[in-house]
Design an enzyme around this catalytic site. Sequence first.
Site, PDB file in Angstrom:
ATOM      1  CD  GLU A 161      71.647  90.632   9.847  1.00  0.00           C
ATOM      2  OE1 GLU A 161      72.502  90.115   9.106  1.00  0.00           O
ATOM      3  OE2 GLU A 161      70.483  90.192   9.951  1.00  0.00           O
TER       4      GLU A 161
ATOM      5  CG  ASP B 126      70.481  83.270   7.582  1.00  0.00           C
ATOM      6  OD1 ASP B 126      71.565  82.819   7.995  1.00  0.00           O
ATOM      7  OD2 ASP B 126      69.468  83.348   8.291  1.00  0.00           O
TER       8      ASP B 126
END
Lengths: 342, 342
Positions: A56, A227
């Site tokens: 990410e 998450d």
Amino acid sequence: MPQLVDVQNMCRWINHHGVEKLIAGIQSYIEEDFVRWESFDKIPRVASHTPIGVIELMPTSDSNEYAFKYVNGHPSNPARGYQTVTAFGVLADVDNGYPTFQAEMTLLTALRTAATSAMAAKYLARKDSEIMAMIGAGSQSEFQALGFRAALGIDRVRIFDIDPDAMEKFRRNIEPLGIEVYLAASVEDAVEGADIITTCTADEAQNTILDYSLVRPGVHLNGVGGDCPGKTELDARILDDATVFVEFPPQTRIEGEIQNKDDDFEVVELWKVIAGKHKGRASDDEITLFDSVGFAIEDFSALRYLRDSVAGTEFQEFIDLVADPDDPKDLFSLTTNVLSPL
Amino acid sequence: MPQLVDVQNMCRWINHHGVEKLIAGIQSYIEEDFVRWESFDKIPRVASHTPIGVIELMPTSDSNEYAFKYVNGHPSNPARGYQTVTAFGVLADVDNGYPTFQAEMTLLTALRTAATSAMAAKYLARKDSEIMAMIGAGSQSEFQALGFRAALGIDRVRIFDIDPDAMEKFRRNIEPLGIEVYLAASVEDAVEGADIITTCTADEAQNTILDYSLVRPGVHLNGVGGDCPGKTELDARILDDATVFVEFPPQTRIEGEIQNKDDDFEVVELWKVIAGKHKGRASDDEITLFDSVGFAIEDFSALRYLRDSVAGTEFQEFIDLVADPDDPKDLFSLTTNVLSPL
């Protein structure tokens, strides 16, 4: 030339100041930045998913500074000898676009995640909270425990992990620092009498780490491990009974515990509580849940804190990352003359 | 520990091999990767715009490697002594998410942009092309000229820039390398008799650098500087007469010359030409336009080429960027023992 804090200097910096002091310092920067939340350019993080993990990029900026973090999440990594999460980050000057600061962020992310959890609990947990239950004794666990002591004075932790060695590791690291550690036999055993429950596990699945029946009125839930799409920890019924606080709703609806709920599921933005625009805990019976996924502004704050703290110290080096010819239109000159940019 | 090629080593690497050879090498990697275009994870770059510039992250990955580039674009920078564009990039291992390679990319971007332009022209320009007109003598100009000589043997360049010093700089850099340079008095003068027209200006506005009346049948247009929302170079009527080739349509429709056209304006994806799935130039009278904006796969290719080229050489250093404790669940151990990760 951009400043650099590599792993070695990050370790030295933490060792010099101590984890608890640094979490408190980073927390103060996060609070400052959450108060001015509306002045940031915000997007959900940019994720590249593969069958075994995710990589990410997490950018954000205000009118002066830009920051981004590179971070991976690979739940099967520890079994192969790697960290689940590694990260590094960069600050840049919005005015000219030049990077100004680079740092390792595997350790810094652990500090800032603990700082964010502790900040949320300061506003959401009962003031008389004394005991924290922790489910998961992985890389983040010691940082979470020290963050809660720094912010709320919590010095009793009941921990459970399916890996007994990880629990022993937690005790070995934390007991010498003056926190009372109880190694629980089960999740049920861990949450017994706890005022705060932190879930922080790495398994990438829609798990029910914490069952509905175990959540009593007045508890504060600090949900750290849910998450990622397809990665949650809580019995979804818990969310119906709790007031749910989140960082950036467009990202949390993709990644957090509330991914199991409809898109209009009611949440409170945590920054509004910090900024005094929304109440935190409403009563001693309320169940509060911080559905933490980690947001770019927290990394922005942590990088700023680190940069300010290491400026002019032995913990800072430099990285020769910006080509800067004398004539800015003559980049080509660098290809024919090997100049030292120093 | 990740490898690092900083500015100093990038300069030494380019100086050692020569710009033209490296552009050709990078071009071969870009061609390989364009042929397997469909195997990449692709998104438009992630841009953070401010009134004076943009900071962008450009990620992409295949099933083995992930790459991203940080790059800014600040047209007012040269007047203040800074580069318009600076960049750096990273490769990572998709399997465990660890970064493996970091490099400065201000110079590498100039090489890969020239390599991409030259690759497109190899498929789209007339085979008998001899003369290139260049509008804009900024940082990218010499790299473009050398890229076109490497790929097509172009050794006559007619250049125009509103800054006479920039034109002189171009001549000073390029003439000694055996390319015939004509300093034009105007855009009209520059394009006179040119087979290929490259526009590469930095002004952030919807300009008409190249007027409709100046584009004759059979010419190949290499539009490099129209690469940002609100930043174009061509008279929009040129696009109606030309066959328009683009990198990644979802990004080019935001950033390229075709931002001035409807969303269904017909374009050809360049990778399909490289892969033999679509014809390139159809006739000697056709006007072809490569509406270049720069796409992440080109950076992926350039980083791979650089990494492979510097492996085991003096041009490579290492950067201590990944915290890696002996017990992967015991990240905390790094905060109490200052270990050398070497």
